[in-house]
Design an enzyme around this catalytic site. Structure first.
Site, PDB file in Angstrom:
ATOM      1  CB  CYS A  42      -0.806  -0.151   1.169  1.00 40.18           C
ATOM      2  SG  CYS A  42      -1.768  -1.426   1.511  1.00 40.18           S
ATOM      3  CG  ASP A  63      -5.015  -2.875   8.682  1.00 38.38           C
ATOM      4  OD1 ASP A  63      -4.209  -2.276   9.572  1.00 38.38           O
ATOM      5  OD2 ASP A  63      -6.274  -2.406   9.006  1.00 38.38           O
ATOM      6  CB  CYS A  72      -1.848   0.672   4.647  1.00 36.80           C
ATOM      7  SG  CYS A  72      -2.816  -0.757   5.029  1.00 36.80           S
ATOM      8  CG  ASP A  73      -7.234  -0.649   5.877  1.00 34.12           C
ATOM      9  OD1 ASP A  73      -6.930  -0.163   4.814  1.00 34.12           O
ATOM     10  OD2 ASP A  73      -7.938  -1.392   6.262  1.00 34.12           O
ATOM     11  CE  LYS A  74      -7.074   0.736  11.069  1.00 29.15           C
ATOM     12  NZ  LYS A  74      -6.881  -0.184  10.179  1.00 29.15           N
ATOM     13  CB  CYS A 123      -6.653  -3.823  -0.020  1.00 23.68           C
ATOM     14  SG  CYS A 123      -5.465  -4.762   1.169  1.00 23.68           S
ATOM     15  CD  GLU A 152      -9.556  -4.059  10.034  1.00 26.30           C
ATOM     16  OE1 GLU A 152      -9.850  -3.061   9.467  1.00 26.30           O
ATOM     17  OE2 GLU A 152      -8.773  -5.003   9.237  1.00 26.30           O
ATOM     18  CB  SER A 175     -11.138  -6.268   7.001  1.00 27.88           C
ATOM     19  OG  SER A 175     -10.913  -5.865   5.828  1.00 27.88           O
TER      20      SER A 175
END
Length: 565
Positions: free
Chosen positions: A55, A87, A128-130, A200, A451, A477
Site C-alpha cells: 500500500c 493490516d 494503507c487503512d490507518k 487493497c 478486525e 475489515s
C-alpha cells in the site's frame, strides 16, 4: 522579504528571522536551506512511505513529487516520515491489536513534527487503512493549510483469467480447511493476489476512506480513484505541493473545509459506494479533531436518503480500478449532486466549491457497469446500518450490502478471543443457525479493536455465509462480508451487555427495525452484573497499555483525546 508580497510564514517566521534563531537556521542550512528559503513558507511533506506493505511502498517517489510542486510554487519543502501498519499482514494474530492504535501514532507523529518544526503547511500522503484517517486527524487538530493525497489502489491480481485480491487469499484459507482446494491451488492464490504497489483493491477501508476524504474536500478531485501505478498519480502529488502554497495565499484552513456539511458529503459517498464499516470510526475521529459534532445518528440520518449504487467488492463484483475506468469518484459525486444528495457549496482544497469542481468533471462513462442506475439501486438505502438495543445501548454497526436476509435469530456461541473462535470454526464446532459472539476485543478490551477478516473469510470459505451471524465489540475489515455486526458499544471490558452474554442466550438481529437484542430478563441481567468482574488488562506497559487507558468508546470514534480538552 518583499514587503509588497504577502508573508506566508504563518508559523515558521519564529525560526526564519532574528539573531536568537541563528542556531535553528544553522541546522536547516545543513539540510539544504539557503538565505532565500528562509523567506518562504516551510512546507512539510508527511510521507507514510514504508517497505512493510504494498500500500505504501511507492510513496517515497510520490513525496518527492509533492516536494517539487511545493518548491516550484514558492515554498521551502521538507519531507518527513511517519509509520504504517499493514493490516493484511497484521490480520489474524496479535499484530492486529496494533492496527487501530497506529492511527493515533500517525496523527500524533505528524502533529509533533509539524508543530516542533513550526511548519506553515502540510501535504500528507497515505496508503494503507490507518494512514488516511491518521493524516486527517492531525490536519484537523493543527488547522494549518493542508492537502491530502491518497497513494492509490492496487491492480487486481489475475488467476485463471479471473480477478482476485487479498480477500481471495483470506477466503482461500477457509476453502482449504473445508477441503475445497488443495495445497497447490492455495499457493497459486497466495502468489497471485497482490501484483504490486497500491492499497487493497475493493471498496475496502483504504479506498473507502480515500473516497470519503475526496468528498470531504480535503484531497484533489479524482485522486481517490487514481490507481497507484498510474502516471497521473505523480502529477497529483505535484499539484498537491502547489496547492498547499495556494491555500496559504488564500487563507484557507482545514476547518474552513472540514465542516458538518462536508462530513455529510463524505457519509453520502461512503453509503453510495457501499464502503467499509471502519468509516464510522474514522469519520467520527476526524470530525472530533476538527471540532465538528458528528454522531452515529448523523450517519443514520444521511443513510435514509442515499441508495447503494456501486457493485463493488467485497459484496459485489468490481474493484477500484474498474471504478476509475468508469469515471472515478468525481463521476459518482456528480451523479449524487445532480440528485440533490450533496452540499455543493462546501469549500475544497482547490479553493473552489464541490459544485464548481464537479462542473468540470466528466460523468460516468457510457456502458460502464460498476455504478448501477440510480433508479435501480442495489439497495434503496445505504447499506451501513446503525443498530441499537439491549445488547448495544450506545450502538453497533452492520454492513448489509450483499445480504438477502434482514433478520437473524439464534443462540449465542460466546468466545472471548479471536483465537478461540478460529479454533472452533476450524473444528466445525460452529453450526448453521449460531450467533457467534467475539467479545473483550473492543478499543480497550483488545486492546486496539482488532478486525475479524480472518474469521469472516473462514466463515465464507466454510460455506456458512448468511447461515451464521457474527457479533463483536471489535471491528471488521472493509473486506469482510456476511451477516456481521461490529463496534458493539459499550464494549465488554467496561461492563457492556455483550460482556454479560452466556452460551445459549437467544439473540435477535433485525436490520429492518435496526434492533439487536438478547432475550434475558432484567432480573437475570442484574444478577449477572453483580457477578461480573472486569477482566485484568492484557497489557500493563507499552503502546497498547497507554492506548487502553486513553481510548474512548467506538461510538465516539475510539479517539484518545476525548477528555483532554
Amino acid at each position: 522579504m518583499d514587503k509588497t508580497k504577502k508573508d506566508l510564514r504563518i508559523k515558521s517566521k519564529v525560526i526564519s528571522e532574528g539573531v536568537n534563531r541563528v542556531p535553528n537556521r544553522s541546522m536547516l542550512r545543513a539540510v539544504g536551506f539557503t538565505d532565500e528559503d528562509f523567506k518562504k513558507p516551510m512546507i512539510g511533506i508527511a510521507s507514510t512511505w514504508s517497505e512493510v506493505t504494498p500500500c505504501n511502498v511507492h510513496i517515497d517517489r510520490l513525496a518527492r513529487e509533492a516536494k517539487d510542486g511545493a518548491r516550484e510554487s514558492g515554498g521551502a519543502p521538507m519531507i518527513f516520515n511517519t509509520i504504517t501498519v499493514a493490516d493484511g499482514i497484521a490480520m489474524g494474530h496479535e499484530g492486529m491489536f496494533y492496527s487501530l492504535p497506529s492511527r493515533e501514532v500517525i496523527a500524533d507523529s505528524i502533529e509533533t513534527v509539524t508543530n516542533a518544526e513550526r511548519l506553515d503547511g502540510i501535504v500528507a500522503i497515505g496508503g494503507c487503512d490507518k494512514t488516511t484517517p491518521g493524516c486527517l486527524i492531525s490536519i484537523g487538530r493543527m488547522n494549518i493549510p493542508s492537502v491530502y493525497v491518497y497513494g492509490g489502489t492496487i491492480q487486481p491480481g489475475k488467476l485463471d483469467g479471473e480477478d482476485i485480491d487479498i480477500v481471495s487469499s483470506f477466503e482461500a484459507v477457509g476453502q482449504y480447511h473445508e477441503g475445497k482446494i488443495d495445497d497447490e491451488q492455495l499457493h497459486r492464490v497466495e502468489c497471485s493476489a497482490c501484483p504490486g504497489a497500491g492499497a487493497c483493491g475493493g471498496m475496502y477501508t483504504a479506498n473507502t476512506m480515500a473516497s470519503a476524504v475526496e468528498a470531504l474536500g480535503m484531497s484533489i478531485p479524482g485522486s481517490s480513484s487514481t490507481p497507484a501505478i498510474a502516471d497521473y498519480k505523480e502529477q497529483e502529488c505535484k499539484q498537491a505541493g502547489e496547492m498547499v502554497v495556494n491555500l496559504l495565499e488564500k487563507d484557507i484552513y482545514p476547518r474552513d473545509i472540514m465542516t458538518k456539511e462536508a462530513f455529510e458529503n463524505a457519509i453520502t459517498v461512503v453509503m453510495a459506494l457501499g464502503g467499509s464499516t471502519n468509516a464510522f470510526l474514522h469519520l467520527l475521529a476526524m470530525a472530533h479533531s476538527a471540532g465538528v459534532d458528528l454522531s452515529l445518528d448523523d450517519f443514520e440520518r444521511v443513510r435514509q436518503n442515499v441508495p447503494h449504487i456501486a457493485d463493488m467488492k467485497p459484496s459485489g463484483k468490481y474493484v477500484m480500478q474498474d471504478l476509475y475506468e468508469s469515471g472515478g469518484v468525481p463521476a459518482v459525486m456528480k451523479l449524487l449532486l445532480e440528485e440533490g444528495l450533496l452540499h455543493g457549496d462546501c469549500l475544497t482544497v482547490t479553493g473552489k466549491t464541490v459544485a464548481e469542481n464537479l462542473a468540470e468533471a466528466p460523468g460516468l462513462k457510457e456502458g460502464q457497469k460498476v455504478i448501477v442506475p440510480f433508479d435501480q439501486p442495489i439497495k434503496p438505502k445505504g447499506p451501513l446500518v446503525v443498530m441499537k438495543g439491549n445488547l448495544a445501548p450506545e450502538g453497533a454497526v452492520a454492513k448489509m450490502s450483499g445480504q438477502k436476509i434482514s433478520r437473524f435469530e439464534g443462540p449465542a456461541r460466546v468466545f472471548n478471543s479471536e483465537a478461540e473462535t478460529t479454533e472452533a470454526i476450524v473444528n466445525d464446532e460452529v453450526k448453521e443457525g449460531d450467533v457467534v459472539v467475539i467479545r473483550n476485543v473492543g478499543p480497550k478490551g483488545g486492546p486496539g479493536m482488532p478486525e475479524m477478516l480472518s474469521i469472516t473469510a473462514m466463515i465464507v470459505g466454510k460455506g456458512l455465509n448468511g447461515k451464521v451471524a457474527l457479533i463483536t465489540d471489535g471491528r471488521f475489515s472493509g473486506g469482510s462480508h456476511g451477516f456481521v455486526i461490529g463496534h458493539v458499544a459499550p464494549e465488554a471490558v467496561v461492563g457492556g451487555p455483550i460482556g454479560l452474554l452466556e452460551n445459549g442466550d437467544m439473540i435477535t438481529i433485525d436490520s429492518e427495525t435496526q434492533q439487536i437484542n438478547f432475550d434475558v430478563t432484567e432480573e437475570e441481567l442484574e444478577e449477572r452484573r453483580r457477578n461480573w468482574t472486569r477482566p485484568e488488562p492484557k497489557h500493563k506497559t507499552g503502546v497498547l497499555a497507554k492506548y487502553a487507558r486513553l481510548v474512548s468508546s467506538s461510538a465516539k470514534g475510539a479517539v484518545t483525546d476525548l477528555d483532554l480538552d
